[in-house]
Enzyme design. Structure first.
Site, PDB file in Angstrom:
ATOM      1  N   LYS A 132       0.850  -1.202   0.000  1.00 34.18           N
ATOM      2  CA  LYS A 132       0.000   0.000   0.000  1.00 34.18           C
ATOM      3  C   LYS A 132       0.881   1.245   0.000  1.00 34.18           C
ATOM      4  CE  LYS A 132      -1.832   2.698   2.949  1.00 34.18           C
ATOM      5  NZ  LYS A 132      -1.730   3.938   2.159  1.00 34.18           N
ATOM      6  N   GLY A 153       7.002   4.519   8.402  1.00 37.54           N
ATOM      7  CA  GLY A 153       6.149   5.690   8.623  1.00 37.54           C
ATOM      8  C   GLY A 153       6.413   6.245   9.995  1.00 37.54           C
ATOM      9  N   GLY A 182       2.999   3.501  13.662  1.00 33.73           N
ATOM     10  CA  GLY A 182       3.706   2.245  13.934  1.00 33.73           C
ATOM     11  C   GLY A 182       3.125   1.519  15.137  1.00 33.73           C
ATOM     12  N   GLU A 185       9.944   0.583  10.584  1.00 33.32           N
ATOM     13  CA  GLU A 185      10.964   1.604  10.310  1.00 33.32           C
ATOM     14  C   GLU A 185      10.299   2.948  10.573  1.00 33.32           C
ATOM     15  OE1 GLU A 185      13.957   0.955   9.764  1.00 33.32           O
ATOM     16  OE2 GLU A 185      14.126  -0.983   8.777  1.00 33.32           O
ATOM     17  N   CYS A 190      13.990  10.257   6.927  1.00 30.78           N
ATOM     18  CA  CYS A 190      14.027   9.759   8.307  1.00 30.78           C
ATOM     19  C   CYS A 190      15.415   9.955   8.923  1.00 30.78           C
ATOM     20  CB  CYS A 190      13.607   8.301   8.354  1.00 30.78           C
ATOM     21  SG  CYS A 190      14.468   7.285   7.157  1.00 30.78           S
ATOM     22  N   GLU A 202      10.487  15.283  15.922  1.00 27.91           N
ATOM     23  CA  GLU A 202      11.103  15.103  14.610  1.00 27.91           C
ATOM     24  C   GLU A 202      10.564  16.193  13.681  1.00 27.91           C
ATOM     25  OE1 GLU A 202       9.646  11.828  12.220  1.00 27.91           O
ATOM     26  OE2 GLU A 202      11.604  11.571  11.286  1.00 27.91           O
TER      27      GLU A 202
HETATM   28  P1  NAD Z   1       2.517   7.826   8.246  1.00 28.94           P
HETATM   29  O1  NAD Z   1       2.723   6.874   9.366  1.00 28.94           O
HETATM   30  O2  NAD Z   1       1.481   8.874   8.403  1.00 28.94           O
HETATM   31  O3  NAD Z   1       2.132   7.055   6.902  1.00 28.94           O
HETATM   32  C1  NAD Z   1       2.927   6.000   6.382  1.00 28.94           C
HETATM   33  C2  NAD Z   1       2.023   4.997   5.701  1.00 28.94           C
HETATM   34  O4  NAD Z   1       1.149   4.430   6.676  1.00 28.94           O
HETATM   35  C3  NAD Z   1       1.136   5.593   4.611  1.00 28.94           C
HETATM   36  O5  NAD Z   1       1.035   4.670   3.546  1.00 28.94           O
HETATM   37  C4  NAD Z   1      -0.194   5.732   5.310  1.00 28.94           C
HETATM   38  O6  NAD Z   1      -1.292   5.718   4.430  1.00 28.94           O
HETATM   39  C5  NAD Z   1      -0.191   4.524   6.226  1.00 28.94           C
HETATM   40  N1  NAD Z   1      -1.073   4.624   7.397  1.00 28.94           N
HETATM   41  C6  NAD Z   1      -1.452   5.748   8.059  1.00 28.94           C
HETATM   42  N2  NAD Z   1      -2.270   5.432   9.094  1.00 28.94           N
HETATM   43  C7  NAD Z   1      -2.393   4.081   9.087  1.00 28.94           C
HETATM   44  C8  NAD Z   1      -3.092   3.157   9.921  1.00 28.94           C
HETATM   45  N3  NAD Z   1      -3.839   3.545  10.953  1.00 28.94           N
HETATM   46  N4  NAD Z   1      -2.972   1.838   9.632  1.00 28.94           N
HETATM   47  C9  NAD Z   1      -2.208   1.426   8.593  1.00 28.94           C
HETATM   48  N5  NAD Z   1      -1.537   2.258   7.772  1.00 28.94           N
HETATM   49  C10 NAD Z   1      -1.621   3.575   8.021  1.00 28.94           C
HETATM   50  O7  NAD Z   1       3.947   8.428   7.970  1.00 28.94           O
HETATM   51  P2  NAD Z   1       4.326   9.610   6.990  1.00 28.94           P
HETATM   52  O8  NAD Z   1       4.043  10.885   7.651  1.00 28.94           O
HETATM   53  O9  NAD Z   1       3.722   9.326   5.658  1.00 28.94           O
HETATM   54  O10 NAD Z   1       5.911   9.391   6.846  1.00 28.94           O
HETATM   55  C11 NAD Z   1       6.840  10.134   7.530  1.00 28.94           C
HETATM   56  C12 NAD Z   1       7.413   9.321   8.678  1.00 28.94           C
HETATM   57  O11 NAD Z   1       8.056   8.162   8.158  1.00 28.94           O
HETATM   58  C13 NAD Z   1       8.493  10.091   9.412  1.00 28.94           C
HETATM   59  O12 NAD Z   1       8.354   9.887  10.801  1.00 28.94           O
HETATM   60  C14 NAD Z   1       9.790   9.441   8.894  1.00 28.94           C
HETATM   61  O13 NAD Z   1      10.897   9.592   9.740  1.00 28.94           O
HETATM   62  C15 NAD Z   1       9.351   8.033   8.741  1.00 28.94           C
HETATM   63  N6  NAD Z   1      10.257   7.311   7.840  1.00 28.94           N
HETATM   64  C16 NAD Z   1      11.050   6.332   8.362  1.00 28.94           C
HETATM   65  C17 NAD Z   1      11.956   5.653   7.546  1.00 28.94           C
HETATM   66  C18 NAD Z   1      12.829   4.559   8.101  1.00 28.94           C
HETATM   67  O14 NAD Z   1      13.330   3.760   7.317  1.00 28.94           O
HETATM   68  N7  NAD Z   1      13.034   4.481   9.404  1.00 28.94           N
HETATM   69  C19 NAD Z   1      12.050   5.969   6.194  1.00 28.94           C
HETATM   70  C20 NAD Z   1      11.230   6.984   5.694  1.00 28.94           C
HETATM   71  C21 NAD Z   1      10.319   7.638   6.526  1.00 28.94           C
END
Ligand code: NAD
Length: 476
Positions: A169, A222, A227, A244, A278, A380
């Site tokens: 997704k 995310g 998470g 992650e 990230c 962050e």
């Molecule tokens: P997010 O958690 O809002 O969204 C990430 C994904 O999760 C999207 O596809 C979203 O649609 C989905 N999602 C949202 N709510 C959900 C739920 N309740 N159940 C299942 N899926 C759901 O994150 P974001 O704001 O899109 O991304 C930014 C974050 O990601 C930052 O904190 C960044 O540091 C982190 N990130 C981490 C890494 C790593 O490898 N550690 C890499 C890139 C980004």
């Protein structure tokens, strides 16, 4: 654009679409189906049906297919890069690098096909055991919008090479390049049902995937709050999990560092992808002996940065990905100003005027003299803002760096091996760079500690998390 389920395009109901917006212009450039639980269920069932056939192929055959897909990604990298810039905002150079980075990852997994060897255990008179690594079944992948193409490679490469099938997704802001790459995997010969992409909101489609009882492993990238929700959903049916999550990486520059190289490292480490990475440098710790010279050189660099639509030539930094990301960045800087927790040295405002008015642009921002307990150091900040703290010695730098709840990456800039040893031993992070920051080639395990997550992606060990051991006990 349509989603791919079981290799066929599925039409969403006419009123059920998600708009994809170009962050540089604010214009809607495409739309994708607003997938829900039903589409996730259909995709998981398709993946389940495809598992038996796919897992029976040899790892070498699967590797060859990934290799062919990488070739198609390289063939189309310019178009894919433009598409990524249009939906994500990053400069075209960064977008094409990311696309080629995805090809690198698939080629890496193709090259190590055959590596996750099992073992044999001799039990003397009691017999012998043959321990194989076997695939898990249907896996799930949920990815964010900041580096959607690289992160797709990190999940698709090891999952498929190991013999699993996958439901992926994408983030709703950046589904287009992911869909194109899935189509290239099909063009390379991936059988129907092996990779299924379902677009849709996280709260519905994402949650349905995380909670699906047929999903044996979920890899999520995310933020921390999402998470934790995913951990509950996946934990309810004992799915194995890689999380992650966020980061607030410290960069520590000691008095003996090569200052010019470190200034370049800070610019790239913080402002690449407009700071939306990230492992971006989110806190800069400067030794007091070099802080003055460093800040002066860094300010000159930031003031020379060219910000604009990533498709224009010579752009150093594009817009933020969305109005929400822009609002969060504005709020972090304004809070710092209001509470007098730091002094803005450069930038610190939205960009206005022709070329900026309808997009989500923010200036590259440098904040000096940041108080050790300032809010901007605790949260962050996912934008082009670099808070700087001056420290008297290495021990204070490490102590302050470890005050974060995150533990993803960290870097130290020095010529002294003793300093390297101390930082590597004492800092809370999954990766410690020396005289560089950000780079994560496919060979290198990647992941965090503390609130940055659990598990590792990348490298040959990622195959362990997409397989399990199965023992044959021969009792002669
Ligand atoms: P997010 O958690 O809002 O969204 C990430 C994904 O999760 C999207 O596809 C979203 O649609 C989905 N999602 C949202 N709510 C959900 C739920 N309740 N159940 C299942 N899926 C759901 O994150 P974001 O704001 O899109 O991304 C930014 C974050 O990601 C930052 O904190 C960044 O540091 C982190 N990130 C981490 C890494 C790593 O490898 N550690 C890499 C890139 C980004």
């Amino acid at each position: 654009m349509d989603m791919l389920i079981n290799g066929a395009a599925a039409q969403a109901a006419e009123n059920s679409w998600i708009d994809v917006t170009n962050p540089a212009t604010g214009e809607v450039i495409d739309r994708v189906p607003d997938g829900s639980r039903e589409e996730i269920n259909a995709a998981v069932e398709a993946a389940d049906a495809a598992f038996a056939g796919w897992s029976e192929t040899t790892m070498r055959e699967r590797g060859l297919l990934l290799y062919r897909a990488a070739g198609l990604i390289r063939r189309d990298y310019k178009d894919l890069g433009r598409l990524l810039t249009n939906e994500q905002g990053k400069p075209l150079r960064e977008a094409t690098d990311e696309v080629r980075g995805c090809a690198n990852i698939l080629e890496y997994y193709a090259a190590i096909a055959g590596q996750p060897a099992g073992e044999s255990v001799s039990l003397g008179k009691a017999g012998d055991c043959l321990v194989n690594r076997v695939p898990l079944g249907v896996c799930g992948a949920i990815i964010p919008w900041n580096m959607p193409v690289i992160i797709m490679g990190w999940k698709v490469g090891p999952a498929l090479l190991a013999g699993n099938t996958l439901v992926l997704k994408p983030a709703s802001a950046t589904p287009l390049t992911n869909l194109k790459i899935a189509a290239l995997l099909q063009e390379a010969g991936l059988p129907a049902g092996v990779l299924n992409v379902v677009t849709g909101p996280g709260e519905t489609a994402g949650a349905a995937l995380a909670g699906h009882t047929l999903v044996k492993k979920l890899s999520f990238t995310g933020n921390y709050v999402t998470g934790k929700k995913i951990r509950e959903l996946a934990g309810s049916h004992l799915s194995s999990l890689t999380l992650e999550l966020g980061g607030s990486d410290p960069m520590i520059v000691m008095a003996d560092a090569d200052i010019d190289k470190a200034v370049e490292g800070a610019v790239r480490g913080r402002f690449y992808n407009a700071g939306q990475i990230c492992t971006a440098v989110k806190r800069l710790f400067l030794h007091e002996k070099i802080a003055g010279e460093f800040m002066q050189k860094l300010t000159v660099k930031l003031e020379g940065m060219k910000v604009g639509n990533g498709l224009l030539p010579h752009i150093d930094m594009g817009p933020l990905n969305s109005s929400e990301q822009l609002a969060r960045t504005v709020s972090a800087v304004e809070t710092t100003k209001e509470r007098e927790e730091g002094t803005v040295r450069s930038g610190g405002c939205r960009l206005a005027g022709p070329g900026f008015d309808t997009g989500f642009f923010y200036s590259p921002t440098l904040i000096a003299d940041v108080a050790p307990d300032a809010a901007i150091l605790q949260d962050e900040v996912f934008g082009p803002v670099l808070p700087v703290v001056t420290v008297p010695d290495l021990a204070s730098a490490i102590r302050e760096a470890n005050r974060s709840k995150y533990g993803l990456g960290a870097s130290v800039w020095t010529k002294d091996l003793g300093t390297v040893k101390q930082v590597y031993r004492d800092i809370h992070a999954g990766i410690v760079w020396v005289n560089r920051h950000l780079t994560v080639p496919p060979e290198v395990p990647f992941g965090g500690t503390e609130e940055s997550g659990v598990g590792r992606e990348n490298g040959y060990k990622a195959l362990d998390s997409y397989t399990q051991s199965k023992t044959l006990y021969l009792g002669w």
